[in-house]
Design a protein around this motif. Structure first.
Motif, mmCIF file in Angstrom:
data_model
loop_
_atom_site.group_PDB
_atom_site.id
_atom_site.type_symbol
_atom_site.label_atom_id
_atom_site.label_comp_id
_atom_site.label_asym_id
_atom_site.label_seq_id
_atom_site.Cartn_x
_atom_site.Cartn_y
_atom_site.Cartn_z
ATOM 1 N N ASN A 1 36.168 64.283 19.317
ATOM 2 C CA ASN A 1 35.399 63.649 19.874
ATOM 3 C C ASN A 1 36.441 62.577 20.859
ATOM 4 O O ASN A 1 36.601 62.134 22.578
ATOM 5 N N TYR A 3 38.925 64.155 23.273
ATOM 6 C CA TYR A 3 38.413 64.575 24.834
ATOM 7 C C TYR A 3 38.238 63.647 25.320
ATOM 8 O O TYR A 3 38.206 63.500 26.999
ATOM 9 N N HIS A 4 37.242 62.373 25.049
ATOM 10 C CA HIS A 4 37.143 61.078 25.550
ATOM 11 C C HIS A 4 38.448 60.737 26.215
ATOM 12 O O HIS A 4 38.361 60.225 27.527
#
Length: 80
Positions: free
Chosen positions: A73, A76-77
């Motif tokens: 995550n 991804y960010h």
């Protein structure tokens, strides 16, 4: 955890603190340290030997899976 040596208890305590910091702060460096620390704890005392340490294996593998999701995550960010 009473049969473990002192170095294992100290390492496990430091890893738990790093995992908590990684979960609370979402700093990528702490997340990577948490993953490495969990792997070290897993391999150092044979936690992954399923028949001997079933409870430890489930707890540690669950934490590793959670950390992997958090790192994915974060990446991804970072890239989007």
């Amino acid at each position: 955890m009473s049969e473990h040596p002192f170095w294992f208890k100290a390492t496990a305590t430091v890893v738990v603190v790093i995992v908590i910091l990684a979960l609370l702060t979402s700093v990528a460096f702490f997340q990577l340290l948490a993953l490495v620390g969990l792997v070290v704890v897993c391999t150092s005392k044979g936690v992954l030997e399923w028949k001997k340490n079933r409870d430890w294996a489930v707890i540690i593998l669950g934490l590793v899976a959670l950390q992997i999701v958090i790192v994915i995550n974060a990446f991804y960010h970072f890239f989007t």
